[in-house]
Design a protein around this motif. Structure first.
Motif, PDB file in Angstrom:
ATOM      1  N   ALA A 136     110.575 101.935 120.253  1.00  0.00           N
ATOM      2  CA  ALA A 136     109.643 102.034 119.131  1.00  0.00           C
ATOM      3  C   ALA A 136     108.267 101.442 119.424  1.00  0.00           C
ATOM      4  O   ALA A 136     107.249 102.072 119.115  1.00  0.00           O
ATOM      5  CB  ALA A 136     110.259 101.389 117.887  1.00  0.00           C
ATOM      6  N   PRO A 137     108.161 100.229 120.014  1.00  0.00           N
ATOM      7  CA  PRO A 137     106.820  99.689 120.305  1.00  0.00           C
ATOM      8  C   PRO A 137     106.020 100.574 121.251  1.00  0.00           C
ATOM      9  O   PRO A 137     104.825 100.811 121.037  1.00  0.00           O
ATOM     10  CB  PRO A 137     107.121  98.327 120.939  1.00  0.00           C
ATOM     11  CG  PRO A 137     108.488  97.956 120.468  1.00  0.00           C
ATOM     12  CD  PRO A 137     109.220  99.255 120.369  1.00  0.00           C
ATOM     13  N   LEU A 138     106.664 101.074 122.324  1.00  0.00           N
ATOM     14  CA  LEU A 138     105.981 101.971 123.249  1.00  0.00           C
ATOM     15  C   LEU A 138     105.550 103.248 122.561  1.00  0.00           C
ATOM     16  O   LEU A 138     104.444 103.760 122.774  1.00  0.00           O
ATOM     17  CB  LEU A 138     106.908 102.310 124.424  1.00  0.00           C
ATOM     18  CG  LEU A 138     107.089 101.260 125.522  1.00  0.00           C
ATOM     19  CD1 LEU A 138     108.130 101.746 126.530  1.00  0.00           C
ATOM     20  CD2 LEU A 138     105.770 100.996 126.228  1.00  0.00           C
ATOM     21  N   ALA A 139     106.434 103.785 121.705  1.00  0.00           N
ATOM     22  CA  ALA A 139     106.124 105.025 120.991  1.00  0.00           C
ATOM     23  C   ALA A 139     104.938 104.838 120.055  1.00  0.00           C
ATOM     24  O   ALA A 139     104.084 105.729 119.924  1.00  0.00           O
ATOM     25  CB  ALA A 139     107.353 105.502 120.211  1.00  0.00           C
ATOM     26  N   ALA A 140     104.868 103.687 119.391  1.00  0.00           N
ATOM     27  CA  ALA A 140     103.758 103.417 118.467  1.00  0.00           C
ATOM     28  C   ALA A 140     102.426 103.383 119.210  1.00  0.00           C
ATOM     29  O   ALA A 140     101.436 103.973 118.762  1.00  0.00           O
ATOM     30  CB  ALA A 140     104.003 102.093 117.741  1.00  0.00           C
ATOM     31  N   VAL A 141     102.401 102.706 120.357  1.00  0.00           N
ATOM     32  CA  VAL A 141     101.176 102.653 121.168  1.00  0.00           C
ATOM     33  C   VAL A 141     100.823 104.051 121.676  1.00  0.00           C
ATOM     34  O   VAL A 141      99.655 104.471 121.643  1.00  0.00           O
ATOM     35  CB  VAL A 141     101.350 101.678 122.349  1.00  0.00           C
ATOM     36  CG1 VAL A 141     100.147 101.742 123.281  1.00  0.00           C
ATOM     37  CG2 VAL A 141     101.550 100.261 121.834  1.00  0.00           C
ATOM     38  N   LEU A 161     104.858 110.623 129.031  1.00  0.00           N
ATOM     39  CA  LEU A 161     105.880 109.854 129.742  1.00  0.00           C
ATOM     40  C   LEU A 161     106.745 109.068 128.752  1.00  0.00           C
ATOM     41  O   LEU A 161     107.973 108.985 128.903  1.00  0.00           O
ATOM     42  CB  LEU A 161     105.216 108.904 130.733  1.00  0.00           C
ATOM     43  CG  LEU A 161     106.141 108.110 131.657  1.00  0.00           C
ATOM     44  CD1 LEU A 161     106.891 109.042 132.603  1.00  0.00           C
ATOM     45  CD2 LEU A 161     105.338 107.082 132.458  1.00  0.00           C
ATOM     46  N   VAL A 162     106.119 108.499 127.724  1.00  0.00           N
ATOM     47  CA  VAL A 162     106.855 107.761 126.697  1.00  0.00           C
ATOM     48  C   VAL A 162     107.614 108.719 125.779  1.00  0.00           C
ATOM     49  O   VAL A 162     108.703 108.397 125.287  1.00  0.00           O
ATOM     50  CB  VAL A 162     105.894 106.876 125.880  1.00  0.00           C
ATOM     51  CG1 VAL A 162     106.611 106.214 124.715  1.00  0.00           C
ATOM     52  CG2 VAL A 162     105.271 105.810 126.781  1.00  0.00           C
ATOM     53  N   SER A 163     107.053 109.915 125.550  1.00  0.00           N
ATOM     54  CA  SER A 163     107.695 110.881 124.659  1.00  0.00           C
ATOM     55  C   SER A 163     108.970 111.461 125.259  1.00  0.00           C
ATOM     56  O   SER A 163     109.876 111.867 124.528  1.00  0.00           O
ATOM     57  CB  SER A 163     106.725 112.026 124.332  1.00  0.00           C
ATOM     58  OG  SER A 163     105.606 111.557 123.626  1.00  0.00           O
ATOM     59  N   TYR A 164     109.035 111.514 126.600  1.00  0.00           N
ATOM     60  CA  TYR A 164     110.214 112.105 127.251  1.00  0.00           C
ATOM     61  C   TYR A 164     111.520 111.454 126.792  1.00  0.00           C
ATOM     62  O   TYR A 164     112.446 112.156 126.349  1.00  0.00           O
ATOM     63  CB  TYR A 164     110.076 112.036 128.772  1.00  0.00           C
ATOM     64  CG  TYR A 164     111.202 112.715 129.515  1.00  0.00           C
ATOM     65  CD1 TYR A 164     111.047 113.965 130.077  1.00  0.00           C
ATOM     66  CD2 TYR A 164     112.461 112.105 129.646  1.00  0.00           C
ATOM     67  CE1 TYR A 164     112.077 114.599 130.746  1.00  0.00           C
ATOM     68  CE2 TYR A 164     113.502 112.723 130.303  1.00  0.00           C
ATOM     69  CZ  TYR A 164     113.307 113.961 130.853  1.00  0.00           C
ATOM     70  OH  TYR A 164     114.347 114.587 131.500  1.00  0.00           O
ATOM     71  N   PRO A 165     111.674 110.114 126.897  1.00  0.00           N
ATOM     72  CA  PRO A 165     112.949 109.520 126.470  1.00  0.00           C
ATOM     73  C   PRO A 165     113.230 109.703 124.976  1.00  0.00           C
ATOM     74  O   PRO A 165     114.394 109.703 124.568  1.00  0.00           O
ATOM     75  CB  PRO A 165     112.799 108.040 126.828  1.00  0.00           C
ATOM     76  CG  PRO A 165     111.350 107.803 126.987  1.00  0.00           C
ATOM     77  CD  PRO A 165     110.771 109.100 127.470  1.00  0.00           C
ATOM     78  N   LEU A 166     112.194 109.886 124.163  1.00  0.00           N
ATOM     79  CA  LEU A 166     112.415 110.139 122.733  1.00  0.00           C
ATOM     80  C   LEU A 166     113.032 111.513 122.518  1.00  0.00           C
ATOM     81  O   LEU A 166     113.959 111.680 121.707  1.00  0.00           O
ATOM     82  CB  LEU A 166     111.091 110.024 121.965  1.00  0.00           C
ATOM     83  CG  LEU A 166     110.433 108.640 121.978  1.00  0.00           C
ATOM     84  CD1 LEU A 166     109.074 108.695 121.297  1.00  0.00           C
ATOM     85  CD2 LEU A 166     111.322 107.610 121.292  1.00  0.00           C
TER      86      LEU A 166
END
Length: 449
Positions: A195-200, A324-329
């Protein structure tokens, strides 16, 4: 009118029963019990806009090249309105079924299963089959998004390093290198940890999109130099790209299911209509002015056309980091279902190794597919034509037909409307898939950028 309910003599199978009570809008969309996951209509609106403004949006100028600049505007509006209508069918079907079953929430696959169990006797026993058909299409869609992310990041990294340094690595090399950080991120199994990475990433993504939009208004091609109407044989590629852009249907029900007041999702000025119209305006702006800005030189995604200055090169890197962050989501959605299956079927001692093995295998699979079809625009069109069409335009009309049968409201107009929608979807599915596959086969061995 009839309302389906549980028939305890038949093993809790949903059957259409004779009755006199037809649920009202207020009954079907009654307020839900508030819990820690509950969200307001404003929060739901933000989530809806966020999930629909992904990588597909950046390929819309190329879609306009396929359709022609004016026909693209018309067809984009037409397809968007059909998508909104079919999504409303899905929401109404879910609330009719949850009212009958006295439940508050239900996912897409179980809505499909329950709708089939409400239908005629000859189809009721196939509810599980239709549930798995939805699940398979959702798996294809989510894995397809992950494959597109690989190609998108590789294309932009290759162009960035080719233009700013002496490092020259092929697109295939970048896809292989990206396997390392993506594999590491996909070992994170708790969504809240991301969540923190996704928010940024969301904040950075919004800034990058605004900068790209501003660039579209810096200079234009002469309007009369661009085709108003494209070649008919390219329209299937336009259709697939647009369906990919409207990639949010898989998360519509999860968002709606978290709302305290679900009636605010479906009203004429509610979350669904408002978010889709706002996103349509952004799509029209990106598609029209992106094609007007770069003309026939437009590439698979807008980021590849950005000026070769340090500022815009940094924007490409921002997009890569966000994706890159969206991939694991995106990867989390199918893996969550796989983990639930493993915990039901596999002994506890073997669960953890199997979960991580399947996670790594899933990442390897998407990497291999990206290597096999390294052409971003064609991959986007293929995924949109196959999974996007089925989830958005095929299953919702079928759900409405089955629910209308249950309510004894299966009129001639209901038949015509829904058969027409499914026929349109099948034409888009077959022509889009065929056109994408033909061009993918022709593109083998060629460089993408």
């Amino acid at each position: 009118m009839s309302v389906s309910s549980y028939d305890t003599a038949r093993g809790n199978e949903l059957l259409p029963l004779r009755g006199s009570h037809q649920p009202t809008m207020g009954e079907m969309f009654a307020s839900r019990v508030r819990d820690s996951r509950s969200i307001t209509a404003d929060q739901a609106l933000i989530h809806m806009i966020k999930v629909m403004m992904g990588t597909g949006m950046l390929s819309l100028p190329l879609a306009f090249k396929h359709s022609g600049i004016w026909l693209g505007l018309i067809l984009l509006c037409f397809i968007c309105l059909i998508c909104i209508y079919c999504t409303r069918q899905l929401i109404f079907g879910q609330h009719y079924i949850t009212f009958i079953k006295r439940e508050q929430r239900m996912d897409y696959a179980n809505v499909m299963r329950s709708a089939v169990e409400l239908g005629p006797a000859w189809i009721r026993g196939h509810g599980y089959l239709f549930k798995q058909m939805v699940n398979i299409n959702m798996f294809v869609a989510q894995f397809g998004f992950c494959c597109v992310y690989f190609v998108f990041m590789a294309d932009n990294l290759k162009q960035f390093f080719d233009q700013t340094s002496s490092i020259h690595i092929s697109q295939a090399g970048w896809i292989a290198l990206l396997l390392i950080p993506i594999s590491a991120l996909c070992t994170i199994r708790e969504l809240k940890a991301l969540a923190p990475l996704a928010a940024v990433a969301n904040f950075v993504y919004i800034i990058a999109v605004v900068i790209v939009l501003a660039d579209l208004f810096s200079d234009w091609q002469p309007l009369d130099s661009l085709p108003a109407f494209g070649a008919v044989e390219n329209l299937p590629l336009f259709f697939g790209t647009v369906m990919f852009a409207f990639e949010g249907v898989a998360v519509v029900l999860p968002i709606e299911n978290q709302m305290n007041e679900p009636i605010h999702f479906i009203t004429p000025n509610g979350v669904l209509n408002t978010s889709c119209i706002l996103v349509l305006l952004v799509y029209m702006t990106v598609g029209f002015f992106g094609f007007l800005r770069y003309g026939n030189d437009i590439k698979d995604t807008l980021t590849l056309n950005l000026p070769q200055t340090p500022f815009y090169q940094a924007i490409k890197v921002m997009f890569v980091l966000c994706i890159l962050v969206s991939y694991p989501l995106q990867f989390y959605v199918p893996m969550e279902r796989v983990e639930k299956w493993i915990k039901r079927k596999v002994v506890e001692a073997k669960q953890e190794p199997m979960i991580y093995a399947i996670r790594f295998g899933g990442v390897l699979l998407t990497c291999a597919m990206a290597q096999l079809i390294p052409h971003l625009a064609l991959f986007i069109s293929l995924v949109g034509s196959v999974a996007g069409t089925s989830l958005t335009l095929v299953f919702p009309p079928l759900i409405e037909l089955l629910c209308s049968y249950s309510k004894q409201e299966l009129t001639k107009w209901v038949w015509i409307r829904n058969i027409g929608l499914m026929a349109f979807a099948m034409v888009g599915f077959t022509t889009g898939t065929y056109a994408s596959m033909v061009q993918i086969i022709e593109a083998f061995g060629k460089e993408d950028i």
